[in-house]
Design a protein around this motif. Structure first.
Motif, PDB file in Angstrom:
ATOM      1  N   THR A  96       0.841  -1.192   0.000  1.00 37.79           N
ATOM      2  CA  THR A  96       0.000   0.000   0.000  1.00 37.79           C
ATOM      3  C   THR A  96       0.881   1.248   0.000  1.00 37.79           C
ATOM      4  O   THR A  96       2.098   1.165   0.164  1.00 37.79           O
ATOM      5  N   LYS A  97       0.268   2.408  -0.155  1.00 41.60           N
ATOM      6  CA  LYS A  97       1.030   3.652  -0.161  1.00 41.60           C
ATOM      7  C   LYS A  97       1.647   3.952   1.200  1.00 41.60           C
ATOM      8  O   LYS A  97       2.671   4.617   1.289  1.00 41.60           O
ATOM      9  N   SER A  98       1.008   3.459   2.258  1.00 41.10           N
ATOM     10  CA  SER A  98       1.539   3.693   3.600  1.00 41.10           C
ATOM     11  C   SER A  98       2.662   2.721   3.952  1.00 41.10           C
ATOM     12  O   SER A  98       3.266   2.846   5.015  1.00 41.10           O
ATOM     13  N   GLY A  99       2.936   1.748   3.091  1.00 41.11           N
ATOM     14  CA  GLY A  99       4.039   0.824   3.325  1.00 41.11           C
ATOM     15  C   GLY A  99       3.627  -0.511   3.897  1.00 41.11           C
ATOM     16  O   GLY A  99       4.462  -1.367   4.143  1.00 41.11           O
ATOM     17  N   LYS A 100       2.325  -0.706   4.138  1.00 41.95           N
ATOM     18  CA  LYS A 100       1.845  -1.988   4.651  1.00 41.95           C
ATOM     19  C   LYS A 100       1.667  -2.964   3.491  1.00 41.95           C
ATOM     20  O   LYS A 100       1.574  -2.556   2.334  1.00 41.95           O
ATOM     21  N   TYR A 101       1.602  -4.242   3.823  1.00 38.00           N
ATOM     22  CA  TYR A 101       1.365  -5.282   2.813  1.00 38.00           C
ATOM     23  C   TYR A 101      -0.016  -5.878   3.062  1.00 38.00           C
ATOM     24  O   TYR A 101      -0.327  -6.302   4.170  1.00 38.00           O
ATOM     25  N   LYS A 102      -0.857  -5.904   2.016  1.00 34.64           N
ATOM     26  CA  LYS A 102      -2.200  -6.447   2.175  1.00 34.64           C
ATOM     27  C   LYS A 102      -2.390  -7.648   1.253  1.00 34.64           C
ATOM     28  O   LYS A 102      -1.705  -7.789   0.237  1.00 34.64           O
ATOM     29  N   HIS A 103      -3.320  -8.518   1.634  1.00 35.25           N
ATOM     30  CA  HIS A 103      -3.636  -9.703   0.834  1.00 35.25           C
ATOM     31  C   HIS A 103      -5.140  -9.956   0.929  1.00 35.25           C
ATOM     32  O   HIS A 103      -5.822  -9.418   1.809  1.00 35.25           O
ATOM     33  N   ALA A 104      -5.638 -10.784   0.017  1.00 35.04           N
ATOM     34  CA  ALA A 104      -7.065 -11.114   0.035  1.00 35.04           C
ATOM     35  C   ALA A 104      -7.363 -11.989   1.245  1.00 35.04           C
ATOM     36  O   ALA A 104      -6.523 -12.773   1.694  1.00 35.04           O
ATOM     37  N   SER A 105      -8.554 -11.845   1.777  1.00 33.73           N
ATOM     38  CA  SER A 105      -8.904 -12.653   2.948  1.00 33.73           C
ATOM     39  C   SER A 105      -9.099 -14.115   2.546  1.00 33.73           C
ATOM     40  O   SER A 105      -9.500 -14.425   1.422  1.00 33.73           O
ATOM     41  N   ILE A 106      -8.831 -14.996   3.487  1.00 38.09           N
ATOM     42  CA  ILE A 106      -8.841 -16.431   3.196  1.00 38.09           C
ATOM     43  C   ILE A 106     -10.233 -17.012   3.390  1.00 38.09           C
ATOM     44  O   ILE A 106     -11.108 -16.393   4.008  1.00 38.09           O
ATOM     45  N   GLY A 107     -10.461 -18.220   2.891  1.00 38.52           N
ATOM     46  CA  GLY A 107     -11.698 -18.954   3.127  1.00 38.52           C
ATOM     47  C   GLY A 107     -12.834 -18.584   2.207  1.00 38.52           C
ATOM     48  O   GLY A 107     -13.997 -18.741   2.563  1.00 38.52           O
ATOM     49  N   LYS A 108     -12.531 -18.088   1.014  1.00 39.42           N
ATOM     50  CA  LYS A 108     -13.591 -17.675   0.098  1.00 39.42           C
ATOM     51  C   LYS A 108     -13.861 -18.707  -0.996  1.00 39.42           C
ATOM     52  O   LYS A 108     -14.879 -18.637  -1.661  1.00 39.42           O
ATOM     53  N   ASN A 109     -12.957 -19.632  -1.215  1.00 36.43           N
ATOM     54  CA  ASN A 109     -13.054 -20.487  -2.402  1.00 36.43           C
ATOM     55  C   ASN A 109     -14.057 -21.634  -2.252  1.00 36.43           C
ATOM     56  O   ASN A 109     -14.901 -21.827  -3.120  1.00 36.43           O
ATOM     57  N   ARG A 160     -19.746 -14.672   6.244  1.00 36.94           N
ATOM     58  CA  ARG A 160     -19.263 -14.506   4.870  1.00 36.94           C
ATOM     59  C   ARG A 160     -19.013 -13.030   4.542  1.00 36.94           C
ATOM     60  O   ARG A 160     -18.052 -12.697   3.852  1.00 36.94           O
ATOM     61  N   SER A 161     -19.822 -12.130   5.056  1.00 38.77           N
ATOM     62  CA  SER A 161     -19.624 -10.705   4.775  1.00 38.77           C
ATOM     63  C   SER A 161     -18.401 -10.155   5.504  1.00 38.77           C
ATOM     64  O   SER A 161     -17.796  -9.189   5.055  1.00 38.77           O
ATOM     65  N   ARG A 162     -18.050 -10.767   6.634  1.00 41.20           N
ATOM     66  CA  ARG A 162     -16.827 -10.378   7.339  1.00 41.20           C
ATOM     67  C   ARG A 162     -15.589 -10.670   6.488  1.00 41.20           C
ATOM     68  O   ARG A 162     -14.554 -10.057   6.667  1.00 41.20           O
ATOM     69  N   ASN A 163     -15.724 -11.624   5.584  1.00 41.90           N
ATOM     70  CA  ASN A 163     -14.601 -12.040   4.749  1.00 41.90           C
ATOM     71  C   ASN A 163     -14.396 -11.138   3.538  1.00 41.90           C
ATOM     72  O   ASN A 163     -13.488 -11.372   2.759  1.00 41.90           O
ATOM     73  N   HIS A 164     -15.218 -10.099   3.347  1.00 40.39           N
ATOM     74  CA  HIS A 164     -15.087  -9.238   2.179  1.00 40.39           C
ATOM     75  C   HIS A 164     -13.905  -8.277   2.292  1.00 40.39           C
ATOM     76  O   HIS A 164     -13.446  -7.758   1.287  1.00 40.39           O
ATOM     77  N   THR A 165     -13.438  -8.019   3.491  1.00 42.69           N
ATOM     78  CA  THR A 165     -12.382  -7.023   3.689  1.00 42.69           C
ATOM     79  C   THR A 165     -11.004  -7.608   3.372  1.00 42.69           C
ATOM     80  O   THR A 165     -10.823  -8.826   3.352  1.00 42.69           O
ATOM     81  N   GLN A 166     -10.036  -6.704   3.163  1.00 42.40           N
ATOM     82  CA  GLN A 166      -8.645  -7.106   2.931  1.00 42.40           C
ATOM     83  C   GLN A 166      -7.953  -7.281   4.278  1.00 42.40           C
ATOM     84  O   GLN A 166      -8.274  -6.595   5.250  1.00 42.40           O
ATOM     85  N   ASP A 167      -7.005  -8.191   4.327  1.00 44.37           N
ATOM     86  CA  ASP A 167      -6.220  -8.398   5.540  1.00 44.37           C
ATOM     87  C   ASP A 167      -4.808  -7.871   5.306  1.00 44.37           C
ATOM     88  O   ASP A 167      -4.311  -7.840   4.181  1.00 44.37           O
ATOM     89  N   TYR A 168      -4.139  -7.489   6.386  1.00 41.23           N
ATOM     90  CA  TYR A 168      -2.799  -6.924   6.309  1.00 41.23           C
ATOM     91  C   TYR A 168      -1.799  -7.844   6.988  1.00 41.23           C
ATOM     92  O   TYR A 168      -2.143  -8.616   7.879  1.00 41.23           O
ATOM     93  N   ALA A 169      -0.549  -7.755   6.572  1.00 43.80           N
ATOM     94  CA  ALA A 169       0.512  -8.568   7.172  1.00 43.80           C
ATOM     95  C   ALA A 169       0.808  -8.063   8.573  1.00 43.80           C
ATOM     96  O   ALA A 169       0.775  -6.854   8.837  1.00 43.80           O
ATOM     97  N   HIS A 170       1.128  -8.985   9.458  1.00 47.14           N
ATOM     98  CA  HIS A 170       1.471  -8.628  10.833  1.00 47.14           C
ATOM     99  C   HIS A 170       2.922  -8.167  10.865  1.00 47.14           C
ATOM    100  O   HIS A 170       3.797  -8.766  10.262  1.00 47.14           O
ATOM    101  N   GLY A 171       3.159  -7.101  11.588  1.00 51.81           N
ATOM    102  CA  GLY A 171       4.499  -6.533  11.629  1.00 51.81           C
ATOM    103  C   GLY A 171       5.322  -6.948  12.827  1.00 51.81           C
ATOM    104  O   GLY A 171       6.520  -6.717  12.858  1.00 51.81           O
ATOM    105  N   ASN A 172       4.711  -7.540  13.841  1.00 47.92           N
ATOM    106  CA  ASN A 172       5.486  -7.938  15.019  1.00 47.92           C
ATOM    107  C   ASN A 172       4.847  -9.160  15.656  1.00 47.92           C
ATOM    108  O   ASN A 172       3.758  -9.570  15.278  1.00 47.92           O
TER     109      ASN A 172
END
Length: 137
Positions: free
Chosen positions: A85-98, A109-121
């Protein structure tokens, strides 16, 4: 071919040989009567002096010389799954959709619509690993 031109070519070829093999430059020894003629020829530059001249010319022109380093390849699997992202974070698609989510409620299922971010610590520190896999992201 006159004697002076042959002497000039000998001096030139020996200095080229010395520069190519990183040996001290050698000139042919001429008899004392010919030394005055040999001194009148322009002095041949060694390889080191010519490189110094090139660097000075590049500095005059404003050209910066830069040593190129080793290029690291981007891990294509990580590049397909992660976006920076522009702020320097890394995002990925949420899991468990397939598949396997037919019995889930609508709210889960609607909770799974959002993007998830990588953990930094902590234990799930993926950011350091992702930076190594994608150096140019």
């Amino acid at each position: 071919m006159s004697f002076l031109s042959s002497l000039r070519s000998r001096i030139f070829t020996t200095s080229l040989y010395a520069a190519a093999h990183h040996a001290p430059s050698r000139t042919l020894l001429a008899p004392s009567s010919y030394m005055s003629a040999a001194r009148s020829f322009p002095m041949m530059f060694t390889q080191q002096q010519s490189m110094q001249q090139q660097q000075q010319q590049q500095q005059i022109r404003g050209v910066k010389t830069k040593v190129k380093g080793y290029k690291i390849k981007t891990h294509t699997g990580a590049a397909a799954r992660w976006r920076k992202t522009k702020s320097g974070k890394y995002k990925h698609a949420s899991i468990g959709k397939n598949h396997g989510n037919s019995n889930w409620s609508r709210s889960i299922r609607s909770r799974n619509h959002t993007q998830d971010y990588a953990h930094g610590n902590g234990e799930g520190n993926h950011v350091k690993r992702i930076r190594k896999l994608m150096p140019y992201a």
